[in-house]
Structure formats: C-alpha cells, structure tokens
Design an enzyme around this catalytic site. Structure first.
Site, PDB file in Angstrom:
ATOM      1  CD1 TRP A 162     -16.690 -20.990 -15.911  1.00 32.12           C
ATOM      2  CD2 TRP A 162     -14.665 -21.131 -14.974  1.00 32.12           C
ATOM      3  NE1 TRP A 162     -16.421 -22.320 -15.701  1.00 32.12           N
ATOM      4  CE2 TRP A 162     -15.179 -22.431 -15.117  1.00 32.12           C
ATOM      5  CE3 TRP A 162     -13.405 -20.978 -14.402  1.00 32.12           C
ATOM      6  CZ2 TRP A 162     -14.475 -23.571 -14.715  1.00 32.12           C
ATOM      7  CZ3 TRP A 162     -12.701 -22.102 -14.001  1.00 32.12           C
ATOM      8  CH2 TRP A 162     -13.237 -23.377 -14.164  1.00 32.12           C
ATOM      9  CE  LYS A 186     -23.099 -15.292 -21.485  1.00 34.40           C
ATOM     10  NZ  LYS A 186     -22.543 -15.239 -20.127  1.00 34.40           N
ATOM     11  N   PRO A 187     -19.626 -12.169 -21.254  1.00 31.26           N
ATOM     12  CG  PRO A 187     -18.575 -10.519 -20.026  1.00 31.26           C
ATOM     13  CD  PRO A 187     -19.835 -10.809 -20.762  1.00 31.26           C
ATOM     14  CB  ALA A 188     -18.119 -16.913 -17.767  1.00 31.84           C
ATOM     15  CD  GLU A 262     -11.220 -22.334 -30.485  1.00 28.88           C
ATOM     16  OE1 GLU A 262     -10.723 -23.361 -29.999  1.00 28.88           O
ATOM     17  OE2 GLU A 262     -10.815 -21.820 -31.535  1.00 28.88           O
ATOM     18  NE  ARG A 290      -1.585 -21.688 -19.531  1.00 28.33           N
ATOM     19  CZ  ARG A 290      -2.244 -21.587 -20.694  1.00 28.33           C
ATOM     20  NH1 ARG A 290      -2.632 -22.674 -21.331  1.00 28.33           N
ATOM     21  NH2 ARG A 290      -2.464 -20.424 -21.224  1.00 28.33           N
ATOM     22  CB  CYS A 296     -10.066 -26.206 -23.284  1.00 27.07           C
ATOM     23  SG  CYS A 296      -9.044 -24.842 -23.861  1.00 27.07           S
ATOM     24  CD  GLU A 393     -13.160 -30.102 -20.616  1.00 30.84           C
ATOM     25  OE1 GLU A 393     -14.395 -29.954 -20.659  1.00 30.84           O
ATOM     26  OE2 GLU A 393     -12.381 -29.340 -21.196  1.00 30.84           O
TER      27      GLU A 393
END
Ligand code: NAD
Length: 493
Positions: A162, A186-188, A262, A290, A296, A393
C-alpha cells in the site's frame, strides 16, 4: 473547501470500481465489495468489487489465453504502448497525485514525486523492451555453436503493497509488458484506487485485453492461493513484508514458480565524523521522512560516530521540529498520517519500549490528538544497541540515534540485522565509502544521498530483504527465461 471536495468527487468518479478481467471491468462473482478510506479523516472514499478465488482464476484464464500472441508482438509495439502509458500517466499527473494522497495520506508534493518516479518505469522499460539481447558464440573446442535467447517467462501474479500505490505497480507491470508477459495484478486493499486508475490508463494506451488483469480483493490469500496452485501461472513478483514473502516462497515451491521478492528493510544510516553534517541532516530527513517513514528504504537506525553525535542529533531534531503534520492535500503539510490506527499503535509501542530501555526523546514521541492516524516526527537519542526499535521495521516518522567509535564497529552494527535492503553512508572520504560498501550486506547503498530509488537502477535486497531486482537492465531479466540452442558444427560433413 467545497472546491476541493468537488475536485475529489470528480476524480473518484473516474476510477473504475470493478475487477479488470479480459479488458472489461466487472463485478465480483459473488457481488462482494470492500471499502477504501482516507487515513487522514477515516472517511470512506470508494467501494470496490472484491475478487473471489473464482474471479482470480478467470483473470488467469484471460492472461493465459493471450500469452502466446502477446509474446509474439513486436518489441517495438510493446515499447510504444509503454511509451503512451508514460505519456498518459504524465498528462494525468495531478489526478494520480491527488488519488494517492487521498487513499494513502502522503503530502501532495510527495505524491507528485511518486508520479514522476512511477511513470519513469514505463518510459525506462519502453526503452529496454527493444534491447533484450541474446548471444551467439562458438563452443570452446571450436566446433558447435551456442545460441542463447530470452523468452517471456509467462503469466505472472504481481502483488503490491500500500505504501507506493503507483510506483510499486509500474515497477512490475512495466518490465512484464516489455518482456511480453501477461499478468494478474493484486493491489493492496488499503490503496487499490491508484492501480485501478493506472490499469484503465494502460488500456487507453493500447494494451490489449487480457494482458493486464486487476483483481483487487479484501482477501489476499484467497487470490494468491488458487493462482499459485494453477500450473498456468509461471511467476510471482511480490513487494511487501518479509513474513508474507516467506509464505509466498513456500507456496511458490509447489509449482517451482519463478519468484521476485522485494521485502522489508532495516536501513542503517551511518554518519562518520568526516561527513558534512548539514548535508547528513538533509539526507537523514529525506531518508527518514519520505512517505512518513513508511518506506522499505526508510532509514531505520541512525549510527553516528560518537564525536559528532550530539551536534548531529541536535540539528536533526531541529529539522524534525520544523515539520507540519496534516492532511496531505493541505498546501503547508509536510507529514501526512500513518496508514491506519494499528500502524500508529505499533510505532508508539516501539517508541515507548525504547524510552523504557533508556532512550531519551529529543523531539516528538507521541501520537497527535484528533482525527486521522498522525504521529509526531520523533528523534530518540542514546538508544541502547539491543533496543527492539533498532531491530524492527519502524514504518513511521521516528528516528532512533545510536553511536559508534570506529569504522569496524559501524560495519558490525550495520550488519547486525536479518535485513539487507537499503543503507546510507555519509563521509567525505570516498575510500571509506568503497571500504564500507564492500563490507556491509545491503543491496542498496546511498553515498551522501538520502534517496537513491531510480528506474534505471537495480533495486532489491539481500538476506531476508528478498531476491531479484526491479528497475535497471536487471528488471527485465526477472520477466524472461533463458533458452539455449546447441547447434551442431555447421562445417561437419
Ligand atoms: P504486506 O506484506 O502486508 O502486504 C503486501 C501485499 O501482500 C498486499 O497486496 C497484501 O494484500 C498482500 N498479502 C498480505 N497477506 C498475504 C497473504 N497471506 N498471501 C498473499 N498476499 C498477501 O505488506 P504491506 O503492509 O502492504 O507493505 C509494507 C511492507 O512492504 C514493509 O515490510 C515494506 O518494507 C515492504 N516493502 C518493500 C519494498 C521493497 O521494494 N523491498 C517496497 C515497498 C514496501
């Protein structure tokens, strides 16, 4: 205010709400839907069709049916579709930027930056499409010939996160089109509107029916599961978290699918005492803030040589204090909301634990009261090396600073992570840059640079940050498979 609302409503009316299967937008087979909300206000923006397993398989069906004919199209034809896609996305830059800000929250200026970055993958791969070289050589003993060619890998499943709603899609769709692959995207579910609008734009750019299918859904595994069990699928390219990536690698083993992964990162931002500290603070702001830290590549650990730590931290905290949180559509906003309440709670839990472990708050340190999921830009000093915040993270606007004495210590601290995506080195000594880069285990190194993503560069990680590269010449390799033809000695009688 009324004008902004009207502009937003007008834009939403342009975004298809169905599933894109074989060139047509349609409802889900069971009529199911899901809602997409604005993280700055919690307000529902749109209701989209939610694909079922049956819809996912219909999308693969469509992709599989046109794979052979699409693979035979002239590279120039594919290149020109990509080029028209680049031009259309660029013409619609303000639409794409506003849409991303509405569904994801980042300030408009950043969304505009993502449109330029995201569109560039279409232009770059339109240029690469006609440069997919093979080779021809004589075998070492001098008799037979070796012909090496590349072919499209076949129908691909592309799963995107997303946080960069346009760029994560173009970074996969661009090279897949260039290579001659068909695909199911398939998008988020948190930010699918940009992908829906992007897919419509690619159809208008001339992409034939069935080449790109889009199955937005509230159930991610309900889509990936059946597709990855179907032997017609040949590849999965995933961008997202490491735990989901590991699961998909296991699923991919069944049919031995090609994979590009990724995954997550935990970027060290190393400041040596010979660095230009003002430039380092500027770079730190870019590398940390940013996307509100939801990247990531976001600097996750600031490793600063002890002799300059206090000066760096003070300057960094002052720069963070000057930021302004707010809805990304407002002109003076420099920091948008986090994606949802859970994300904000996770960030705050990491900050609280770090402070309990002995860190001191230089600025920020708390959620912002009111609507939306805002968190104060935060700098933590004196963070103990074993604090959780240095291992996880963070995915938020929080910068933990810790110190080191020697170059060897900096390298050891940088490598003390299971992740290996982005890293940053600030130093005036170029020999040090070479020495440190060689020894740190990261796929990406920013040298005196806080943002290094570029369509022409190979982006990707090592260790648990994944495998494969996106962008650069390498980005096309991910969608091709090598065929070797051994040719008998043409001089033999
Ligand atoms: P996520 O792993 O939760 O989701 C990513 C995608 O996978 C989404 O489309 C989601 O619907 C889907 N998904 C979730 N569970 C699934 C399952 N069980 N089976 C199949 N698909 C599933 O990640 P996110 O929260 O959307 O994104 C943030 C993560 O992405 C962070 O870890 C970030 O570092 C990473 N990321 C990596 C890169 C990179 O290039 N390395 C770029 C951006 C984001």
């Amino acid at each position: 205010m009324a004008e902004t609302a009207a502009r937003e409503a007008e834009l939403l009316a342009k975004v298809p709400t169905g599933l894109l299967i074989n060139g047509e937008w349609r409802d889900a087979s069971d009529g199911g839907t899901f809602e997409v909300a604005d993280p700055a206000t919690g307000k529902v923006l749109a209701t989209l069709a939610s694909a079922t397993s049956e819809d996912a398989l219909a999308a693969l069906d469509a992709a599989d049916k046109v794979q052979a004919s699409w693979a035979r199209t002239a590279p120039r034809e594919r290149a020109e579709i990509l080029r028209r896609g680049f031009e259309l996305v660029t013409e619609r830059a303000e639409d794409f930027a506003l849409l991303m800000t509405m569904e994801m929250g980042k300030p408009l200026a950043e969304s505009r930056g993502e449109v330029v970055y995201g569109a560039e993958f279409l232009r770059w791969f339109s240029e690469e499409a006609v440069r997919d070289y093979g080779r021809y050589l004589t075998t070492p003993e001098g008799k037979n010939k070796i012909l090496v060619t590349r072919k499209p890998v076949g129908p691909c499943l592309l799963i995107t996160p997303w946080n960069f709603p346009l760029a994560m899609a173009t970074r996969k769709v661009g090279p897949a089109i260039a290579a001659g692959c068909t695909m199911v995207l398939k998008p988020a579910k948190l930010t699918p509107l940009t992908s829906q609008y992007f897919a419509q734009t690619m159809i208008e750019a001339g992409l034939p029916a069935g080449v790109l299918n889009v199955v937005s859904s509230k159930s991610a595994s309900g889509i990936s599961g059946p597709l990855m069990q179907d032997s017609r699928l040949r590849k999965v390219s995933f961008t997202g978290s490491t735990p989901v990536g590991k699961q998909l690698l296991k699923d991919a083993a069944n049919n031995v699918l090609r994979t590009s992964m990724e995954l997550g990162g935990n970027a060290p931002f190393i400041v040596f005492e010979d660095a230009d500290l003002d430039k380092a603070v500027e770079g730190a702001m870019a590398a940390k803030m940013r996307n509100m830290g939801e990247a990531c590549t976001a600097a996750n650990r600031f490793l600063v040589q002890a002799s300059v730590a206090e000066e760096f931290t003070t300057k960094f905290a002052n720069a963070m204090k000057a930021l302004k949180t707010g809805r990304g559509t407002e002109a003076d906003t420099t920091v948008g909301p986090l994606i949802d309440g859970g994300a904000r709670d996770d960030v705050h839990a990491l900050v609280t634990a770090a402070v309990e472990a002995g860190a001191s708050v230089s600025t920020g340190g708390a959620p912002v009261d009111g609507d939306g999921y805002f968190y104060q830009p935060t700098v933590l000093a004196n963070v103990p090396n074993d604090a959780d915040i240095l291992r996880s993270e963070i995915f938020g606007p929080v910068a933990p600073v810790t110190t080191f004495e020697t170059e060897e210590q900096a390298i050891a601290l940088a490598n003390a992570s299971e992740y290996g995506l982005a890293s940053y080195i600030y130093s005036r000594d170029v020999n040090r840059m070479f020495r440190v880069s060689e020894q740190i285990e990261f796929g990406l190194v920013g040298y005196n640079a806080g943002v290094i993503s570029n369509a022409a560069a190979p982006f990707g990680g090592v260790k648990q940050s994944g495998m494969g590269r996106e962008g650069g010449a390498e980005g096309l390799d991910e969608y091709t498979t090598v065929q070797y033809i051994g040719i008998a000695d043409p001089y033999a009688k």
